[in-house]
Design an enzyme around this catalytic site. Sequence first.
Site, PDB file in Angstrom:
ATOM      1  N   GLU A   2       0.827  -1.207   0.000  1.00 55.43           N
ATOM      2  CA  GLU A   2       0.000   0.000   0.000  1.00 55.43           C
ATOM      3  C   GLU A   2       0.862   1.258   0.000  1.00 55.43           C
ATOM      4  OE1 GLU A   2      -3.084   2.231   2.974  1.00 55.43           O
ATOM      5  OE2 GLU A   2      -3.175   0.048   2.879  1.00 55.43           O
ATOM      6  N   HIS A   5       2.339   1.827  -3.417  1.00 52.31           N
ATOM      7  CA  HIS A   5       1.308   2.397  -4.278  1.00 52.31           C
ATOM      8  C   HIS A   5       1.187   3.902  -4.040  1.00 52.31           C
ATOM      9  CE1 HIS A   5      -2.551   2.787  -6.386  1.00 52.31           C
ATOM     10  NE2 HIS A   5      -3.002   3.412  -5.318  1.00 52.31           N
ATOM     11  N   HIS A  66     -12.083   4.188  -8.392  1.00 51.72           N
ATOM     12  CA  HIS A  66     -10.642   4.418  -8.296  1.00 51.72           C
ATOM     13  C   HIS A  66      -9.910   3.689  -9.431  1.00 51.72           C
ATOM     14  CE1 HIS A  66      -7.043   5.716  -6.305  1.00 51.72           C
ATOM     15  NE2 HIS A  66      -6.652   4.508  -5.964  1.00 51.72           N
ATOM     16  N   HIS A 176     -19.400 -10.788 -15.529  1.00 48.41           N
ATOM     17  CA  HIS A 176     -18.035 -10.464 -15.961  1.00 48.41           C
ATOM     18  C   HIS A 176     -17.585 -11.431 -17.061  1.00 48.41           C
ATOM     19  CE1 HIS A 176     -13.969  -9.075 -15.966  1.00 48.41           C
ATOM     20  NE2 HIS A 176     -13.484 -10.154 -15.393  1.00 48.41           N
TER      21      HIS A 176
END
Length: 195
Positions: A2, A5, A66, A176
């Site tokens: 994280e 990122h 996002h 999907h």
Amino acid sequence: IEMTHRYLAGTLGLLILAIAIVSWRNRQEGDSVVLPSLLVGLVVFQAMLGMWTVTLLLKPVIVVMHLLGGMAVFSLLVWLAMGRMNISIRAGHAKLRKYRGWAILGLVILFCQIALGGWTSSNYAALACTDFPLCQSQWLPPLDFRHGFHLIRELGVTAAGEPLSSEALTAIHWTHRLGALITFVYLLWLGLAVF
């Protein structure tokens, strides 16, 4: 991961800000400031979405937004780079211009498929169907689209707060898969037609 990122995103944001500043300084020389300014605004919105992803405890709709925002930043950076290298989409053969509308439709289909992939991932629905090409040994298993695709809800629960059913997760995964088939067939047709 994280923190990596965040550092990479922050570095990218600073680079985009630098591009915008250079564009604003060179605007008298013909540089356009619209795309770099749009990128700065998009990166600020992306940062807010990143913050909300954490503070709103991974709400699926925020996570997908996002993801799509990141894809939009990448796409606009490619567009900006093409403009800087004087690569024009309009520079193609006249025969290819008739596919412009079909190409835009292809981008919309691809965008929707990326959104479906993000929705599948953010709802942890990847293991709802473990066999292929069937899903739960059926072509059309029991599906709950109403709860699976309710956008405004917490992670793992329906809008009423009940845990998401297996049928809701299956509906997400199955959709999907259907989207992947549609995307593949359409883009294959378009690629062959343009070729």
